[in-house]
Write an enzyme that holds these catalytic residues in place. Structure first.
Site, PDB file in Angstrom:
ATOM      1  N   SER A  67      -4.737  -0.679  -2.972  1.00 31.12           N
ATOM      2  CA  SER A  67      -4.884  -1.622  -4.077  1.00 31.12           C
ATOM      3  C   SER A  67      -3.880  -2.753  -3.915  1.00 31.12           C
ATOM      4  CB  SER A  67      -4.705  -0.891  -5.408  1.00 31.12           C
ATOM      5  OG  SER A  67      -5.109  -1.713  -6.485  1.00 31.12           O
ATOM      6  N   ASN A  68      -3.576  -3.496  -4.959  1.00 33.11           N
ATOM      7  CA  ASN A  68      -2.609  -4.596  -4.892  1.00 33.11           C
ATOM      8  C   ASN A  68      -1.906  -4.748  -6.232  1.00 33.11           C
ATOM      9  OD1 ASN A  68      -4.178  -6.582  -6.600  1.00 33.11           O
ATOM     10  ND2 ASN A  68      -5.690  -6.162  -4.993  1.00 33.11           N
TER      11      ASN A  68
END
Ligand code: C5P
Length: 221
Positions: free
Chosen positions: A29-30
């Site tokens: 993810s980020n």
């Protein structure tokens, strides 16, 4: 007053990150918090729009009067956007560019690997481009988080993804962007640009919506 500038307009906004599973306990993810997209949704609603907010995994309350659809992966986000009837599409989500080629059914054991391990990735769909190049597309607005050559990259995206407007922020500046409550951006379009000074994402969302509406209604005549 900007109270009803969006009256009668259906706006779909994506926000937050996407999350791509590696195995039952891990993911890619980020750092997107979703704050900018949620503020844009709240401001658009206050200005009279009918707003659908398609959110990746974030911990934010749903803005009053906004229809929220929660998704996890890029593929789910694309499906939700494609199922949405919209006049304007604001793509604020930080979509994972790649996802693991396969999702392991069981937790991957480190004992099964040596000192090095590889993870095979496949490209996710570009949600914004898919919508922008579809037949009779909505008015499409993109976001660009760049760490260098902000203007050149933003203008390249505007063209490549066939957008009407692109909002660029320089995420290398830790005072603004991602998890921050403040943001400063430059918006680019085919033959112009406008800078927005550092300010709260709430105030910025209101100013951005005014610019978006101006361009949208200008184009529609
Ligand atoms: O190419 P880049 O990812 O920097 O473009 C950013 C813009 O494209 C953002 O508006 C983002 O929401 C959108 N995007 C998307 N689907 C992807 C990647 C980016 O909708 N897979």
């Amino acid at each position: 007053s900007t109270e009803n500038i969006w009256q009668g307009t259906r706006i779909t906004i994506t926000a937050g990150p996407t999350r791509e599973a590696i195995d039952p306990v891990r993911y890619i993810s980020n750092h997107s918090s979703g704050k900018m997209g949620f503020e844009l949704a709240a401001a658009a609603r206050k200005m009279g729009a009918e707003v659908t907010l398609i959110a990746g995994p974030v911990s934010l309350p749903t803005p009053t009067g906004v229809t929220r659809i929660d998704v996890v992966t890029a593929e789910q986000m694309l499906a939700a956007v494609q199922a949405s009837s919209m006049d304007v599409f604001i793509s604020c989500a930080a979509v994972a560019d790649y996802r693991p080629a396969t999702v392991a059914e069981q937790k991957i054991k480190k004992e099964a690997n040596g000192e090095e391990s590889q993870l095979a990735l496949v490209k996710n769909p570009d949600i914004l481009k898919t919508i922008a190049v579809s037949a009779q597309p909505p008015f499409c607005i993109g976001f660009a988080a760049e760490t260098e050559n902000v203007k050149a990259h933003a203008l390249d995206k505007l063209k490549r993804k066939q957008l009407k407007l692109i909002v660029a922020n320089n995420v290398s500046d830790s005072r603004i962007g991602f998890n921050s409550n403040d943001n400063a951006v430059t918006v680019y379009w085919q033959n112009g640009e406008q800078d927005f000074a550092p300010q709260s994402k709430a105030l910025l969302a209101s100013e951005l919506n005014q610019l978006f509406a101006q361009h949208y209604f200008e184009l529609r005549g």
